[in-house]
Design an enzyme around this catalytic site. Sequence first.
Site, PDB file in Angstrom:
ATOM      1  N   GLU A 148      -2.881   3.285  -8.967  1.00 59.46           N
ATOM      2  CA  GLU A 148      -3.539   4.768  -7.250  1.00 59.46           C
ATOM      3  C   GLU A 148      -2.999   5.342  -9.106  1.00 59.46           C
ATOM      4  OE1 GLU A 148      -1.531   3.784  -4.183  1.00 59.46           O
ATOM      5  OE2 GLU A 148      -3.143   3.611  -3.250  1.00 59.46           O
ATOM      6  N   HIS A 152       1.094  -0.917  -0.280  1.00 62.51           N
ATOM      7  CA  HIS A 152      -0.630   0.073   0.020  1.00 62.51           C
ATOM      8  C   HIS A 152       0.964   1.532   0.263  1.00 62.51           C
ATOM      9  CE1 HIS A 152      -3.248   2.643   1.451  1.00 62.51           C
ATOM     10  NE2 HIS A 152      -4.038   2.505   0.767  1.00 62.51           N
TER      11      HIS A 152
END
Lengths: 230, 230, 230, 230
Positions: free
Chosen positions: C145, C97
């Site tokens: 992302e 992440h």
Amino acid sequence: MPLKIQTPLILVNFKTYLEATGRKAVELAKTAERVSRETQVSICVAPQFTDIAAVAEEVEIPVFAQHIDPIEPGSHTGYVLADAVKEVGAVGTLINHSERQLRLSDIDAAIKIARGKGLVSVVCANNQSISAAVAALKPDMVAVEPPELIGTGVSVSKAQPEVVTATVRLVRKVNPTVTILCGAGISNGEDVAAALKLGTQGVLVASAVVKAKDPYRVLLEFAEKAKTNI
Amino acid sequence: MPLKIQTPLILVNFKTYLEATGRKAVELAKTAERVSRETQVSICVAPQFTDIAAVAEEVEIPVFAQHIDPIEPGSHTGYVLADAVKEVGAVGTLINHSERQLRLSDIDAAIKIARGKGLVSVVCANNQSISAAVAALKPDMVAVEPPELIGTGVSVSKAQPEVVTATVRLVRKVNPTVTILCGAGISNGEDVAAALKLGTQGVLVASAVVKAKDPYRVLLEFAEKAKTNI
Amino acid sequence: MPLKIQTPLILVNFKTYLEATGRKAVELAKTAERVSRETQVSICVAPQFTDIAAVAEEVEIPVFAQHIDPIEPGSHTGYVLADAVKEVGAVGTLINHSERQLRLSDIDAAIKIARGKGLVSVVCANNQSISAAVAALKPDMVAVEPPELIGTGVSVSKAQPEVVTATVRLVRKVNPTVTILCGAGISNGEDVAAALKLGTQGVLVASAVVKAKDPYRVLLEFAEKAKTNI
Amino acid sequence: MPLKIQTPLILVNFKTYLEATGRKAVELAKTAERVSRETQVSICVAPQFTDIAAVAEEVEIPVFAQHIDPIEPGSHTGYVLADAVKEVGAVGTLINHSERQLRLSDIDAAIKIARGKGLVSVVCANNQSISAAVAALKPDMVAVEPPELIGTGVSVSKAQPEVVTATVRLVRKVNPTVTILCGAGISNGEDVAAALKLGTQGVLVASAVVKAKDPYRVLLEFAEKAKTNI
């Protein structure tokens, strides 16, 4: 006129070996330059940060940094700035050596910074899937280190050919144009020959040269084998 | 004859500012040397790794590394070896700068390596309890950075005296002999004077000098204030 | 019978928000389960390590860890073992992440460990080239992302479509079968719809759900939009 | 009524051993609880994050986390929040275990966060100078690991007494009130006795208990020796 980076390529990593620190770094770089001139094979050296300036001053073969940090100029005390290694004469840099591994996003950022500054990026990858991942980041070169060859004493010329060719194939699939170096298992001239026959375009070596009793002789053998096995 | 490290001390951290990279690092070091000679105040410089050799070659003031890694010679590609920074002329090193923080055991190891190699260790600490902890590791100097002064724009001369004196007292309790530098909040000569009055024996500065329009003028002011406030 | 992981997928990252810690983690997971049952859309939750057991005990929707370390059982005090998160009921894990980035070789190792233990791996990637690199490591899912959408306030439905489609195309080229989630820019139902229309197969969300006044209403909108935009 | 943390203390670190993961973590904690009740010696357990909730639910002896991150609630995916370990029942935490070492400023921050949340902090230190540094940070306990005892097979009862007493003396000088645990070299009851005689107030153990064929018998011996050697 400075010697060019061209394939087949021999890139000598000086690590933090005392045998290649300070004045000894310059001496070893001169030996590499001599072999490069005699054989017309491209040999590059990667001394420690503190030695880049003197090495680049004294030899005309290409000089690499061993690492750069993914930073821009500013408040980054103790980090390695691409602009700084370039100003003292480096023309390229190793990134993500197995002894200096980086976060994926930092590898990506370091490659982009190197590209922006005109530094050749050589990214190390210590297995097949990592080699493919690294190739996707579009560095100039990938140095593949098949795990079967790292620290096992098994050399390229003795290993199953598939150990190298499988990685080369995978890297080529993701990135058809990246230069591939063999970064492990190179102890002698036979290994250099084997690495090139198996599809890599050069070798990344360290102790085999730096720790050799006669680095000139070792490099000469490497270069001659490289010349006849393109 | 090389100038000595003595208190009061002004240590200028070049960080990775472009204004202090490569040839500009040498120029700035020469300016520092000029002020040091003119005022007889000890001024040290901490350029980037790649610039240590040239700076140490060109000036006689003491040169510091900005960081060393807690390693011995060997297979540590991309790391900073104490022997290497020493061989090119550094006489000391920053350790654990707030921009290059280390694990506690690495700070301890780096101090011991510096001591073993005869390099002066200046360990940075960015609050009171960390300053006390660092003092317990017995480095040569601690550069304390009271959090009230880091990046707040508040300078030492304007802050509550207690901000600095409380840290000095705590450090002295753990280690009565360590040299203490004030590592934050130094923008002008008044701050240098205040830092010394409050019990520190020198200052660690960066942008106030490196980014100054006229570094000579700024350093001269710092040195003169240091001289009259021991 | 436990609900399955299927596309379109909504994966809710609880981060270390107090609104989703302890008993509140269980409550939020129950809300997610309720929406999943009502809409028949797959909703997964990723609570903190300490809350996985209670959440997995209380709900039948799939539970993910937020991270695993690339370790095998043994002497790894303070690390997160795949076997341990699996035993308390997790069926998958986030890896890399943007708030918990890993070294490339650790991402590779964590994916392989997850695969070996039967945990679904969702690897996050915060730009195009990193997304391609991650896809080469063959995880089960990649959460892309686009940097244009991270922390900019720009949502997927308002951004240039190319921001997402270019990344999807690149990932598909390297890995035709990996599931792609949109991991940034999801604030409302329109964004979920846009993300799916642009070629992703689900969304990774956090604050839009966890910090919502009425998480049920938000998740319901997300799920209904997901259902009609496959 | 939950059993209290009191000296002499036996703290059992479950690490990421499979023998102490999931249901086996609960079983081992129950064994520890049984010995604690039978001997009235304080025994604490430090299971993996994922097992804290079940262990704290099933036993009344104090439960520790193996690590916390120096973070406050918020966007910290994959990190370990003090509030979260506390809510599921932990009353303390290890910090800076030799297998999970932290930057100095993170140790300091983690201790402060633990203090703020009412968690007992046990900071590990793997040599004399680090032990003194850690003591200066004012944690509740320091677990000292003399390097002569780590992974050498030398146990406390067989080592030169000075190995432990010198560290205890140094820690006491910096911090007269901190509780000191012996964190290395404990294999049998004699070692527990020796550790207490040499001035520590308890022991931090792992494999000697977790990997034992009969953990009950080992813990019983440890507890009885602790009782008679305060």
